[in-house]
Design an enzyme around this catalytic site. Structure first.
Site, mmCIF file in Angstrom:
data_model
loop_
_atom_site.group_PDB
_atom_site.id
_atom_site.type_symbol
_atom_site.label_atom_id
_atom_site.label_comp_id
_atom_site.label_asym_id
_atom_site.label_seq_id
_atom_site.Cartn_x
_atom_site.Cartn_y
_atom_site.Cartn_z
ATOM 1 N N SER A 58 -28.989 8.390 -6.941
ATOM 2 C CA SER A 58 -27.777 7.774 -6.413
ATOM 3 C C SER A 58 -28.119 6.865 -5.226
ATOM 4 O O SER A 58 -28.887 5.923 -5.379
ATOM 5 C CB SER A 58 -26.763 8.869 -6.066
ATOM 6 O OG SER A 58 -25.474 8.344 -5.903
ATOM 7 N N ASP A 96 -21.650 9.271 -16.491
ATOM 8 C CA ASP A 96 -22.047 9.081 -15.091
ATOM 9 C C ASP A 96 -21.193 8.029 -14.376
ATOM 10 O O ASP A 96 -20.762 7.050 -14.978
ATOM 11 C CB ASP A 96 -23.514 8.623 -15.075
ATOM 12 C CG ASP A 96 -24.263 8.974 -13.807
ATOM 13 O OD1 ASP A 96 -23.652 8.940 -12.725
ATOM 14 O OD2 ASP A 96 -25.464 9.274 -13.918
ATOM 15 N N HIS A 115 -23.023 12.648 -13.250
ATOM 16 C CA HIS A 115 -23.877 12.108 -12.184
ATOM 17 C C HIS A 115 -24.975 13.078 -11.742
ATOM 18 O O HIS A 115 -25.898 12.685 -11.038
ATOM 19 C CB HIS A 115 -22.990 11.748 -10.986
ATOM 20 C CG HIS A 115 -23.634 10.874 -9.959
ATOM 21 N ND1 HIS A 115 -24.217 9.665 -10.260
ATOM 22 C CD2 HIS A 115 -23.779 11.032 -8.606
ATOM 23 C CE1 HIS A 115 -24.679 9.112 -9.156
ATOM 24 N NE2 HIS A 115 -24.445 9.921 -8.137
#
Length: 292
Positions: A102, A241, A268
């Site tokens: 991320s 995601d 995610h």
């Protein structure tokens, strides 16, 4: 397993790290957690990769078990890039693989673009390499949710009430679709101390809401430079995601030496939603690079 932890002096304070090592001969892996403002707590499962190589996790400054300085000027991408170089130097990681998740991919890309020596490969796990594109994707994701959830999030953003209970409830629904789709989260994950997260860093760098970037990352977009990162790369995301498969594949296409993988049952947090598959994909990629 050999285990080591400690503090490293970086610009602005000290960061806490941990190193897992089972005397594997592979190139060390350093892991960059998400956020900004989160910690490496949820990524603990990656220590299992240490059977083949040393694995280093650290809490970025202001996060988790690292120092919490009050100087808001520290919360800039450039300083986090400098911090990564300082951590790497302190641990003598002359040659290293990098795995970012991320926001950690934002950091990994920005660091790679400073042209450091000794980067053997980069894994972009659920990448955020363009803040404007991330924002667009979340607005699209939002439209897949019930109208009342959409309206709540929109109204709270407009009214500046993103700290309200109704906004939190709406975000919880968003998260169950696009962040972590497990019905029951692992017990160990539920034990994460709430103080490990620093929402102040998130607000300064991103903003009060996932869906509108107001912080100092607002204009971050390294997609034009991805062609300049020449080491082997692996791009991964979950089928559901926040970092959408379409965007992740787009990034991969811009990268000259990259592979692309989708975790079909994940959002995610594939490293928690499909831990065995995640470790297998990451481990196989790293071993392949080490054998080249």
């Amino acid at each position: 397993m050999m285990y080591q932890e400690g503090l490293i002096e970086v610009t602005g304070g000290k960061v806490w790290y941990q190193k897992f090592d089972e005397n594997g001969k592979g190139t060390p892996l350093i892991v960059l957690h998400g956020g900004p403002g989160s910690s490496c707590f949820s990524l603990q499962g990656l220590r299992k990769l240490s059977k083949d190589r040393p694995v280093i996790l650290y809490d970025q400054l202001g996060c988790g078990r690292s120092d919490r300085p009050s100087d808001n000027h520290l919360w800039r991408l450039e300083r986090f890039v400098e911090e990564l170089a300082q951590v790497r130097g302190a641990l003598n990681l002359d040659v290293v693989h990098i795995l970012g998740h991320s926001w950690g991919t934002t950091l990994a890309a920005a660091y790679a673009l400073t042209k450091p020596v000794g980067i053997k490969s980069i894994i972009f796990s659920s990448p955020c390499l363009s803040a404007p594109r991330w924002e667009q994707d979340q607005k699209r994701n939002l439209k897949k949710l019930p109208i009342d959830v959409q309206e709540t999030i929109k109204c709270c953003e407009e009214n500046g009430t993103t700290d309200s209970e109704e906004f939190e409830a709406a975000i919880e629904i968003f998260s169950k679709h696009f962040v972590n789709r497990l019905e029951r989260k692992p017990e160990w994950l539920e034990k994460r101390p709430p103080e490990y997260r620093n929402s102040e860093i998130y607000n300064i760098m991103w903003g009060p809401s996932e869906f509108t970037v107001l912080g100092n990352l607002k204009e971050f977009d390294c997609t034009p430079q991805l062609k300049d990162i020449t080491c082997p790369m692996l791009y991964t995301c979950g089928r559901f995601d926040e970092a959408t498969p379409e965007t992740t594949k787009y990034y991969s296409r811009l990268s000259p030496n990259s592979k692309f993988h989708v975790f079909e049952k994940s959002a995610h947090m594939a490293y928690i939603e499909e831990p065995e598959e995640y470790l297998s994909v990451m481990g196989d990629f790293l071993k392949t690079i080490d054998c080249q």
